[in-house]
Design an enzyme around this catalytic site. Structure first.
Site, short mmCIF file in Angstrom:
data_model
loop_
_atom_site.label_atom_id
_atom_site.label_comp_id
_atom_site.label_asym_id
_atom_site.label_seq_id
_atom_site.Cartn_x
_atom_site.Cartn_y
_atom_site.Cartn_z
CD GLU A 91 60.57 60.89 -4.55
OE1 GLU A 91 60.41 59.93 -5.30
OE2 GLU A 91 60.10 62.01 -4.77
CB CYS A 104 64.88 67.52 -1.05
SG CYS A 104 63.10 67.53 -0.90
CB CYS A 111 51.79 62.52 2.43
SG CYS A 111 51.36 63.97 3.44
CB CYS A 115 48.33 68.51 -1.20
SG CYS A 115 48.59 68.89 0.55
CB CYS A 118 51.31 66.68 -3.48
SG CYS A 118 52.65 65.78 -2.71
CB SER A 216 52.71 74.01 1.96
OG SER A 216 54.02 73.47 1.95
CB CYS A 335 56.75 66.24 -3.53
SG CYS A 335 56.15 65.65 -2.00
#
Ligand code: SAH
Ligand code: SF4
Length: 359
Positions: A91, A104, A111, A115, A118, A216, A335
């Site tokens: 996205e 963005c 990923c 995390c 997320c 982050s 995200c």
């Protein structure tokens, strides 16, 4: 068949010459790609029909297919879910704010960093995006903005994926975005956000690029950070902060730290004080973003009062911080969240208050 968005100008020139065409044609094609944002070879009207056909037979421009699009209620944010050639979904979000148009972008499908809060981390890692797939997101929105008389001004690599895990493709894509004869975005207008891959941060510092880095951080003690960001087991806060000092020393650039404020977790005065001690004297700024709730994590965003108290405590240490608005929250512009819904995973939208704009 090469995708022309994978090629640098020199590689494109070599490709054009290999087709038996004169060198200057490369410049024309490059302009069609990056200045006119032409979506297909047919539209490259300064080229002969036969060359356009030859190009269509020997190369491709296709990378992204729009799978779905959403607009936020205030009309300021638009999110597009793109389907890639192998069915992967990523996205890209466009945010309009005053004179700025920021996109963005994603650098990976999924990923690997896991995390806990997320949505992308919760889905796991599928694959790296190619240079073309990263660049095409930028071209897509540059095209759309140009068509309505506007301009793309900023790019943040805060979509899906960890940019420094896909180091080479990410930085080649940055080069493509900043090429003066191409998209011509200022290197300072692009932000790379990283979860804190220490060796990659050091390598990036050595390159002494102008493109800013955001880290982050999300917690100032190892116990808390490891619970949120598993990567902290590999590179703890001490190693990360050392790499941050190294980056500032090498580049003389200010660092940004990202911090998703989670009620009762990392919005406490103790965390603010630990963060103040950690960052005291460092050339940096802290962006505090109230958590965007996701299906796989039970945490809630911090209240405005807690966020303000956090900022005030940091100020005691001389550390500057801003509470950012999570834009486009009504379209799950956080995200990985749109993809989350598209693949039918449970999605539990919780009551989220929108803060006033203070960007
Ligand atoms: N992988 C990179 C960049 C993509 S994530 C990174 O982690 O920095 C971009 C930012 O969104 C990061 O700061 C990340 O921690 C934050 N983020 C992810 N999920 C979030 C959520 N649910 N609420 C608030 N911020 C979130
Ligand atoms: Fe990956 Fe960034 Fe999400 Fe962590 S916050 S899982 S590094 S995309």
């Amino acid at each position: 068949m090469p995708n022309l968005y994978d090629l640098s100008f020199d590689e494109l020139t070599a490709f054009i010459i290999a087709l038996g065409e004169p060198k200057f044609r490369a410049k024309q094609v490059w302009q069609w790609l990056y200045q006119h944002h032409t979506a297909d070879f047919e539209g490259m009207t300064s080229l002969s029909k036969s060359l356009r056909e030859k190009l269509a037979q020997s190369a491709t421009l296709d990378t992204l297919e729009q799978a779905s699009v959403q607009h936020s209620n205030d009309g300021q944010t638009k999110k597009v879910l793109f389907k890639l050639h192998d069915g992967q979904l990523v996205e890209t979000v466009l945010m309009g704010y005053e004179k700025r148009n920021t996109i963005c972008i994603s650098t990976q499908a999924g990923c690997a960093m896991g995390c806990v809060f997320c949505a992308t981390g919760q889905m796991g890692f599928y694959r790296h995006l190619s240079v073309a797939e990263i660049v095409a997101q930028v071209v897509w929105f540059a095209r759309e903005l140009t068509a309505r008389g506007e301009r793309l001004t900023n790019v943040v690599m805060m979509g899906m994926g960890e940019p420094l895990h896909n180091y080479d493709n990410t930085l080649t894509a940055v080069d493509r975005m900043t090429a003066a004869t191409g998209l011509n975005l200022g290197a300072r207008k692009i932000t790379i956000s990283t979860v804190g891959l220490v060796p990659a941060i050091r390598k990036y510092a050595d390159e002494q690029r102008q493109t800013p880095l955001a880290i982050s951080l999300h917690a100032a003690t190892d116990h808390e950070r490891t619970a949120l960001l598993p990567i902290n087991k590999k590179w703890d806060i001490g190693a990360l902060i050392q790499a941050c000092h190294y980056y500032i020393e090498k580049t003389n650039r200010r660092l940004t730290f990202e911090w998703a404020l989670i009620a009762g977790e990392n919005d406490t005065i103790e965390q603010a004080e630990a963060l103040g001690r950690l960052l005291k004297g460092m050339m940096c700024h802290v962006n505090l973003i109230p958590l965007n709730p996701t299906a796989g994590y039970g945490g809630a965003p911090a209240s405005r009062e807690r966020a303000d108290a956090f900022v005030a405590r940091l100020a005691d240490y001389g550390v500057s911080a801003t509470v950012r608005v999570r834009r486009g929250i009504d379209i799950q512009a956080g995200c990985g969240q749109l993809r989350d819904r598209m693949i039918g995973e449970a999605y539990a939208q919780k009551g989220v208050k929108l803060y006033s704009h203070d960007e």
